[in-house]
Design a protein around this motif. Sequence first.
Motif, PDB file in Angstrom:
ATOM      1  N   TYR A  92       4.228   0.445 -37.086  1.00 44.61           N
ATOM      2  CA  TYR A  92       2.968  -0.226 -37.372  1.00 44.61           C
ATOM      3  C   TYR A  92       2.363   0.374 -38.632  1.00 44.61           C
ATOM      4  CZ  TYR A  92       3.401  -1.790 -32.567  1.00 44.61           C
ATOM      5  OH  TYR A  92       3.861  -2.347 -31.399  1.00 44.61           O
ATOM      6  N   THR A  93       1.873  -0.470 -39.510  1.00 44.64           N
ATOM      7  CA  THR A  93       1.193  -0.038 -40.724  1.00 44.64           C
ATOM      8  C   THR A  93      -0.258  -0.468 -40.611  1.00 44.64           C
ATOM      9  OG1 THR A  93       3.209  -0.315 -42.002  1.00 44.64           O
ATOM     10  CG2 THR A  93       1.154  -0.205 -43.237  1.00 44.64           C
ATOM     11  N   ILE A  94      -1.166   0.495 -40.698  1.00 48.60           N
ATOM     12  CA  ILE A  94      -2.588   0.223 -40.534  1.00 48.60           C
ATOM     13  C   ILE A  94      -3.310   0.646 -41.808  1.00 48.60           C
ATOM     14  CG2 ILE A  94      -4.661   0.751 -39.190  1.00 48.60           C
ATOM     15  CD1 ILE A  94      -2.647   1.393 -36.852  1.00 48.60           C
ATOM     16  N   ASN A  95      -4.000  -0.314 -42.434  1.00 51.69           N
ATOM     17  CA  ASN A  95      -4.803  -0.015 -43.623  1.00 51.69           C
ATOM     18  C   ASN A  95      -6.151   0.524 -43.182  1.00 51.69           C
ATOM     19  OD1 ASN A  95      -2.852  -0.921 -45.473  1.00 51.69           O
ATOM     20  ND2 ASN A  95      -3.510  -3.024 -45.190  1.00 51.69           N
ATOM     21  N   LEU A  96      -6.614   1.539 -43.873  1.00 53.54           N
ATOM     22  CA  LEU A  96      -7.881   2.192 -43.548  1.00 53.54           C
ATOM     23  C   LEU A  96      -8.814   2.160 -44.742  1.00 53.54           C
ATOM     24  CD1 LEU A  96      -6.314   5.383 -41.925  1.00 53.54           C
ATOM     25  CD2 LEU A  96      -7.175   3.380 -40.712  1.00 53.54           C
ATOM     26  N   ARG A  97     -10.107   2.134 -44.477  1.00 54.73           N
ATOM     27  CA  ARG A  97     -11.142   2.317 -45.500  1.00 54.73           C
ATOM     28  C   ARG A  97     -11.792   3.655 -45.185  1.00 54.73           C
ATOM     29  NH1 ARG A  97     -10.139  -0.834 -49.588  1.00 54.73           N
ATOM     30  NH2 ARG A  97      -9.619  -2.902 -48.896  1.00 54.73           N
ATOM     31  N   ALA A 105      -6.606   3.729 -47.733  1.00 52.28           N
ATOM     32  CA  ALA A 105      -5.554   4.622 -47.255  1.00 52.28           C
ATOM     33  C   ALA A 105      -4.658   3.804 -46.334  1.00 52.28           C
ATOM     34  CB  ALA A 105      -6.146   5.808 -46.508  1.00 52.28           C
ATOM     35  N   VAL A 106      -3.484   4.327 -46.055  1.00 51.34           N
ATOM     36  CA  VAL A 106      -2.573   3.647 -45.137  1.00 51.34           C
ATOM     37  C   VAL A 106      -2.022   4.673 -44.157  1.00 51.34           C
ATOM     38  CG1 VAL A 106      -0.521   3.878 -46.605  1.00 51.34           C
ATOM     39  CG2 VAL A 106      -0.668   2.002 -44.981  1.00 51.34           C
ATOM     40  N   VAL A 125      -1.643   8.436 -46.030  1.00 54.22           N
ATOM     41  CA  VAL A 125      -1.817   8.705 -47.470  1.00 54.22           C
ATOM     42  C   VAL A 125      -2.871   7.793 -48.042  1.00 54.22           C
ATOM     43  CG1 VAL A 125       0.548   9.528 -47.854  1.00 54.22           C
ATOM     44  CG2 VAL A 125       0.032   7.106 -48.102  1.00 54.22           C
ATOM     45  N   TYR A 126      -3.517   8.282 -49.107  1.00 55.46           N
ATOM     46  CA  TYR A 126      -4.397   7.408 -49.877  1.00 55.46           C
ATOM     47  C   TYR A 126      -3.536   6.453 -50.676  1.00 55.46           C
ATOM     48  CZ  TYR A 126      -8.856   9.867 -49.195  1.00 55.46           C
ATOM     49  OH  TYR A 126      -9.996  10.385 -48.669  1.00 55.46           O
ATOM     50  N   LYS A 127      -4.006   5.231 -50.866  1.00 51.75           N
ATOM     51  CA  LYS A 127      -3.317   4.269 -51.721  1.00 51.75           C
ATOM     52  C   LYS A 127      -3.758   4.495 -53.152  1.00 51.75           C
ATOM     53  CE  LYS A 127      -2.846   0.302 -48.647  1.00 51.75           C
ATOM     54  NZ  LYS A 127      -3.243  -1.104 -48.504  1.00 51.75           N
TER      55      LYS A 127
END
Length: 102
Positions: free
Chosen positions: A70-75, A83-84, A97-99
């Motif tokens: 699962y890939t979850i994008n974060l703010r 971040a991801v 990691v930060y994008k």
Amino acid sequence: MTTTMRRSIQLACAAMAGLLLAACNSPGIRVGGAPEASVKNCVAAAARELKVPPASIVADKGTTPRDGVYTINLRVGPQGRSAVCTTDENSAVIGVVYKRPE
């Protein structure tokens, strides 16, 4: 910046943090098909890894490839830095990691 203005900002931030924390603790949170445990584990891991309070992290969206990762994008933070986080099918965090800015 005046003391009153600074206090108003602090109160607004505290209120937002409370709402975000309530959202993270509410039942049934799913982001992009990721299980609730994956989302919670990503928020906790991101807080540790990125050295920010958990309340400053919002699960934005995610994807579920066929391989069970699962890939979850974060703010993250007040600026909403991207971040991801990735987790396996058992909700164990693989990495955070930060994008790069686009």
